[in-house]
Write a protein that holds these residues in place. Structure first.
Motif, short mmCIF file in Angstrom:
data_model
loop_
_atom_site.label_atom_id
_atom_site.label_comp_id
_atom_site.label_asym_id
_atom_site.label_seq_id
_atom_site.Cartn_x
_atom_site.Cartn_y
_atom_site.Cartn_z
N HIS A 127 0.99 -1.21 -0.06
CA HIS A 127 0.21 -0.07 0.02
C HIS A 127 0.72 1.34 0.01
N GLU A 128 2.08 1.40 0.74
CA GLU A 128 2.70 2.70 0.92
C GLU A 128 3.50 2.61 -0.54
N SER A 129 3.75 1.63 -1.17
CA SER A 129 4.62 1.74 -2.54
C SER A 129 3.69 2.75 -3.36
N GLY A 130 2.23 2.69 -3.29
CA GLY A 130 1.26 3.20 -4.00
C GLY A 130 1.12 2.74 -5.43
N GLU A 131 2.10 1.79 -5.88
CA GLU A 131 1.96 1.30 -7.25
C GLU A 131 2.75 -0.06 -7.05
N LYS A 148 -2.34 0.58 -9.56
CA LYS A 148 -2.22 1.73 -8.70
C LYS A 148 -3.04 0.80 -7.49
N TRP A 150 -4.81 0.67 -4.00
CA TRP A 150 -5.72 1.37 -3.04
C TRP A 150 -6.14 0.27 -1.74
#
Length: 196
Positions: A127-131, A148, A150
């Motif tokens: 999640h923290e990586s965002g992608e 992406k 979420w």
């Protein structure tokens, strides 16, 4: 891509890669239900690659949910509530999911989901990586999806559908299970062999 897509469970893309991936996913998931009693394989469990990492973080079991207009979440919840026998619930789920459930790819959201235990460091890292990239490789077909990531809230329709689906196979799943959504960027994703 906006979070609006995650609220509605659909990116509304008509990209050819999206169509090919969704059809392939429906086919391999129906095979898993009919031939392997729902046990996930590499076609359903992609490797997760975070940006800048050469090696996968691991594999996740993904869920492909019906888009909100075709949702069967109430039916899945009803199936789980009818009995306390996990074996009976699983048998009913496999019968339901192996019949016509995966027949129409256009009824599904292209936002894949996965569940993680509460407080999962892996879920937090993803999640923290965002992608991330999801690498599906099975049945002589490979899909490399840039997504992406979420973290879905409990009121999100895809969160509810994922919990209902996975609850059929794991009735002991904690209510605070983490659900991540993976929204593909079809223009930055690929397939091998290529989709024509």
């Amino acid at each position: 891509m906006s979070s609006l897509a995650t609220q509605f469970g659909q990116t509304f893309s008509d990209h050819p890669l999206r169509k090919a991936f969704m059809k392939w996913q429906c086919r391999v998931r129906q095979m898993a239900m009919r031939e392997s009693e729902g046990r996930p394989d590499d076609a359903i469990m992609p490797a997760v690659l975070l940006t800048g990492q050469a090696e996968p973080l691991g594999h996740v079991i993904t869920v492909m949910n019906k888009a909100p207009g075709y949702s069967v979440t109430p039916e899945l919840l009803h199936m789980a509530a009818k009995t306390n026998d996990p074996a009976q619930i699983r048998d009913q789920a496999i019968r339901f999911l192996s019949s016509a459930y995966y027949q129409r790819a256009e009824e599904f959201s292209d936002i894949l989901t996965a569940t993680f235990p509460p407080g999962s460091p892996g879920a937090a890292q993803i999640h923290e990586s965002g992608e991330c990239r999801l690498l599906f490789d099975a049945y002589a077909q490979r899909f490399d999806l840039t997504c992406k990531v979420w973290r879905l809230a409990p009121h999100n329709l895809l969160h509810q559908a994922t919990m209902a689906h996975n609850g059929l196979f794991n009735p002991q799943m904690p209510p605070d299970t983490v659900v991540l959504g993976f929204e593909p960027d079809w223009g930055r994703s690929s397939a091998d062999p290529e989709i024509r």
